[in-house]
Design an enzyme around this catalytic site. Structure first.
Site, PDB file in Angstrom:
ATOM      1  N   GLY A  23       7.908  -9.063  -6.501  1.00 56.78           N
ATOM      2  CA  GLY A  23       6.623  -9.679  -6.203  1.00 56.78           C
ATOM      3  C   GLY A  23       5.796 -10.100  -7.400  1.00 56.78           C
ATOM      4  CB  THR A  24       6.393 -10.341 -11.055  1.00 49.13           C
ATOM      5  OG1 THR A  24       7.669 -10.973 -10.910  1.00 49.13           O
ATOM      6  CG2 THR A  24       6.598  -8.870 -11.379  1.00 49.13           C
ATOM      7  N   GLY A  25       5.933 -12.873  -9.173  1.00 52.81           N
ATOM      8  CA  GLY A  25       5.510 -14.270  -9.059  1.00 52.81           C
ATOM      9  C   GLY A  25       4.394 -14.464  -8.054  1.00 52.81           C
ATOM     10  CB  CYS A  26       3.834 -12.992  -4.686  1.00 54.69           C
ATOM     11  SG  CYS A  26       5.427 -13.385  -3.946  1.00 54.69           S
ATOM     12  CE  LYS A  41       6.537 -17.570 -12.464  1.00 56.04           C
ATOM     13  NZ  LYS A  41       6.426 -17.161 -11.039  1.00 56.04           N
ATOM     14  CB  THR A  67      10.095  -7.262 -11.717  1.00 58.44           C
ATOM     15  OG1 THR A  67      11.466  -7.454 -11.308  1.00 58.44           O
ATOM     16  CG2 THR A  67      10.069  -6.585 -13.082  1.00 58.44           C
TER      17      THR A  67
END
Length: 273
Positions: free
Chosen positions: A206-209, A173, A204
């Site tokens: 929790g964007t990866g989760c 990412k 932002t």
């Protein structure tokens, strides 16, 4: 209806971890299940405490899911210690789980460390070879590849290194530290860029989760990896663009931005009051 399992830590404020995973999977129209690796006392401002589950209890949770409702895809998130990583690897191999998405969670949005130092080596040895795809951010990709990433070319080199070393797909990412919002997928010797639009939203958490769970949901529904990444990235972009603003720190996105229908209605009398 297809099924997906999240193996991760919790977030009582609802923006990241298993809570975000369940919301994401549900909105992406799969039946969502969860296995808790750790109870995490966190909110939009940071992590206060982490309490791991035991290895035995982790294994019992995984068995309870697979013996009753085998998932069509699995997302792995926060795994704080080596012992837990070893249990996850052993049980998933035992059940011949496939379509595994590994989000190599190392540091939270607020900067808190979410994995023990020694567990990084175990994650590399045990979980990366198990994954169909891993979804590191730039910092995580630097740790996994052993190199600095400062531009597009170094993203491509790092993706190749990780993929060829561990035999998995790699979605790095980009984020604002390298490019606007462009992500890079490496799979079977091929590179594919997913261009994105920058959302001017500081929330932002929790964007990866969310991205990794959306990928798992789409894999469960039968989309190939490239299509799953594209659909997940579009979902994440729209959830951010809804501009939800909760909390005193980096707040969550609106996972439910696309929910409509009878059960989403608000009592108009209450709203007018």
């Amino acid at each position: 209806m297809k099924t997906a399992l999240s193996i991760a830590g919790t977030d009582p404020s609802g923006g990241a971890g298993i809570q975000a995973d369940l919301k994401t999977m549900t909105v992406n129209n799969v039946f969502a299940m969860s296995v808790v690796t750790a109870l995490v006392a966190q909110n939009t401002t940071g992590v206060r405490a982490i309490m791991e589950v035991s290895k035995e209890f982790l294994g019992q949770q995984i068995d309870a899911v697979f013996e009753d409702i085998p998932p069509d895809a699995v997302k792995i998130g926060m795994v704080f210690s080596s012992g837990l990583a070893e249990v996850i690897e052993e049980r998933l191999r035992f059940y011949k789980a496939d379509k595994i998405v590994l989000d190599p969670v190392m540091v939270s949005t607020s900067g808190s460390r979410l994995i023990c130092e020694e567990a990084v080596a175990t994650l590399k040895e045990k979980l990366l070879p198990l994954a169909m795809v891993t979804t590191p951010n730039i910092l995580e990709a630097e740790i996994l590849s052993g190199m600095a990433i400062r531009d597009k070319q170094e993203m491509e080199e790092a993706a190749r290194r990780i993929g060829e070393t561990y035999g998995c797909g790699v979605l790095i990412k980009g984020g604002h530290s390298v490019n606007e919002a462009n992500d890079l997928l490496y799979r079977n010797g091929e590179l594919q860029w997913f261009l994105g639009r920058r959302i001017d939203n500081p929330n932002t958490h929790g964007t990866g989760c969310t991205l990794s769970s959306a990928i798992a949901a789409n894999l469960a529904k039968g989309y190939d990896l490239s299509a799953s990444v594209k659909r997940a990235k579009d979902y994440l972009t729209n959830a951010l663009a809804d501009m939800l603003d909760f909390g005193k720190g980096s707040g969550p996105m609106n996972h439910a931005f696309a929910i409509q229908g009878e059960y989403a209605k608000t009592n108009q009398m209450i709203r007018r009051g």
